[in-house]
Design an enzyme around this catalytic site. Sequence first.
Site, PDB file in Angstrom:
ATOM      1  N   GLU A 164       0.791  -1.228   0.000  1.00 39.80           N
ATOM      2  CA  GLU A 164       0.000   0.000   0.000  1.00 39.80           C
ATOM      3  C   GLU A 164       0.831   1.290   0.000  1.00 39.80           C
ATOM      4  OE1 GLU A 164      -2.928  -0.248   3.123  1.00 39.80           O
ATOM      5  OE2 GLU A 164      -3.907  -1.968   2.214  1.00 39.80           O
ATOM      6  N   GLU A 366      -5.459  -8.751   0.446  1.00 36.55           N
ATOM      7  CA  GLU A 366      -6.089  -8.460   1.744  1.00 36.55           C
ATOM      8  C   GLU A 366      -7.550  -8.127   1.518  1.00 36.55           C
ATOM      9  OE1 GLU A 366      -4.470  -5.304   4.236  1.00 36.55           O
ATOM     10  OE2 GLU A 366      -2.435  -6.005   3.834  1.00 36.55           O
TER      11      GLU A 366
HETATM   12  C1  FCB Z   1      -4.654  -2.394   5.484  1.00 36.96           C
HETATM   13  C2  FCB Z   1      -3.286  -2.733   6.010  1.00 36.96           C
HETATM   14  C3  FCB Z   1      -3.296  -3.809   7.078  1.00 36.96           C
HETATM   15  C4  FCB Z   1      -4.460  -3.646   8.019  1.00 36.96           C
HETATM   16  C5  FCB Z   1      -5.750  -3.509   7.256  1.00 36.96           C
HETATM   17  C6  FCB Z   1      -6.956  -3.423   8.124  1.00 36.96           C
HETATM   18  O1  FCB Z   1      -4.631  -1.123   4.939  1.00 36.96           O
HETATM   19  O2  FCB Z   1      -2.457  -3.161   4.959  1.00 36.96           O
HETATM   20  O3  FCB Z   1      -2.065  -3.794   7.738  1.00 36.96           O
HETATM   21  O4  FCB Z   1      -4.231  -2.570   8.834  1.00 36.96           O
HETATM   22  O5  FCB Z   1      -5.685  -2.379   6.429  1.00 36.96           O
END
Ligand code: FCB
Length: 467
Positions: A164, A366
């Site tokens: 990110e 994620e």
């Molecule tokens: C993302 C992050 C991860 C976690 C989630 C909820 O942005 O990569 O580390 O904090 O959000």
Amino acid sequence: MSAFPVGFVWGAATSAYQIEGSPRADGKGESIWDRFVRAPGRVRDGSTGDVACDHYRRWPTDLALMASLGLKAYRFSVAWTRVLPEGTGRVNEVGLDFYERLVDGLLAAGIEPWVTLYHWDLPQALEDRGGWPVRETAAEFAGFAEVLSARMGDRVRHWMTVNEPWEIGFLGYGSGVHAPGRADLRDALAAIHTVLLAHGDAVQAIRANSPHARVGIALDLVACYPDRPGAQDAAAAERMDGHLNRWFLDALFADGYPQDMVALYGPAAPAIQAHDMEIIATPIDFVGLNYYYSQWVRAARGTGKGDSKGDGAGATKLEQVLRAHVVRPHVDTLTSLGWAVHPEGLEASLLRLAATAPALEIVVTESGAAYDDPPTAGGRIEDRQRIAYHAAYLEAVRRAVAGGAPVSGYFAWSLLDNFEWAEGYGPRFGLVGVSPGTQERTVKESGRWYSHVIEANRLIPVEGARW
Ligand code: FCB
């Protein structure tokens, strides 16, 4: 219910600072998060990651949990300061050994390691020399990638360079709500430029050591929609999209930073040297998508200067630059962090990635939801909302696949309840609950459900189910 492609990668994700604890064990150096959490008021509940899930010591337990869930893959990050305590120079062999044991343990259990090199824990020593806004940090990162891939490139087949870039730049150096807590728009954009250069350099370093490795990056895209009908909010949503998404997609997969956004950022736009954009666009093997929520955007009316009624009043510098701000989501379902549950945004983002980078493999690296479900009297954690979230987002993945997006995997965020950055331990994202006091692990209903989904390689009914 719908099946997923054969060989679909079913995983769960974590990151080093959020779970490991042991910030000074075995020669580990200080990271910006180790430092940041010590400043008063930075973390909502005043907590730190000093213990977190104590994973540095309890990793065999966690590995056994993953195996019991039937995970096919585990995405974790390496703490740069365990391997290179000062970020560069001296290698700390004991730190490398930790990750090597973890990788070997995963492989022995039939779980494929997916390694992220950078999940936000910059060595403090490098921050002291200017941090991500300084170009030299890219070369130091490539050095870290070189050390790691030289040691583990024979066994690790999947690498993600950085997690990110938007958050690294805008939260760490723009708003300052994340480490290192600096707040300057120019620094934020400079940091992102270095992070993207670091990504390109690292891809090349990993390939040199591990020719068969598959290398990618984890991007967090956010689908942006206009709040109200009409041209103004549509244009505002477009600017927000440029800021959150297009800046990265164009740099990585098209012709460089979008000119409309360069113009909007004006003097804050990063300095670009010859060949930078070629380095950033170094070909990769897959793109990771971290997707949580969508946003609705409204045009700011005022300039923010003394305009007490205009939407610009009290606006941040960034909102003034974008002439746009995020408003209340157009959906009823929100997680405990107020994030809009919006699987349509995931589907749209996957299809967009497929159109932007044709033929590139896509992996959801994620996705997950914060809900607080205290244990029942019998000790069960019956997190039905989390099951509903993952079911809806997985259904969106399946629709995107049917629509032609080559999505080959899904990593639930997160394996464990953990340290959620500036929010501390309040938000709980885990498939497995961790009790902060005792460190006891409890597989939640969602963990059991996910395990059945993995086994069947298809979504299974949620209603009335008890796992
Ligand atoms: C993302 C992050 C991860 C976690 C989630 C909820 O942005 O990569 O580390 O904090 O959000």
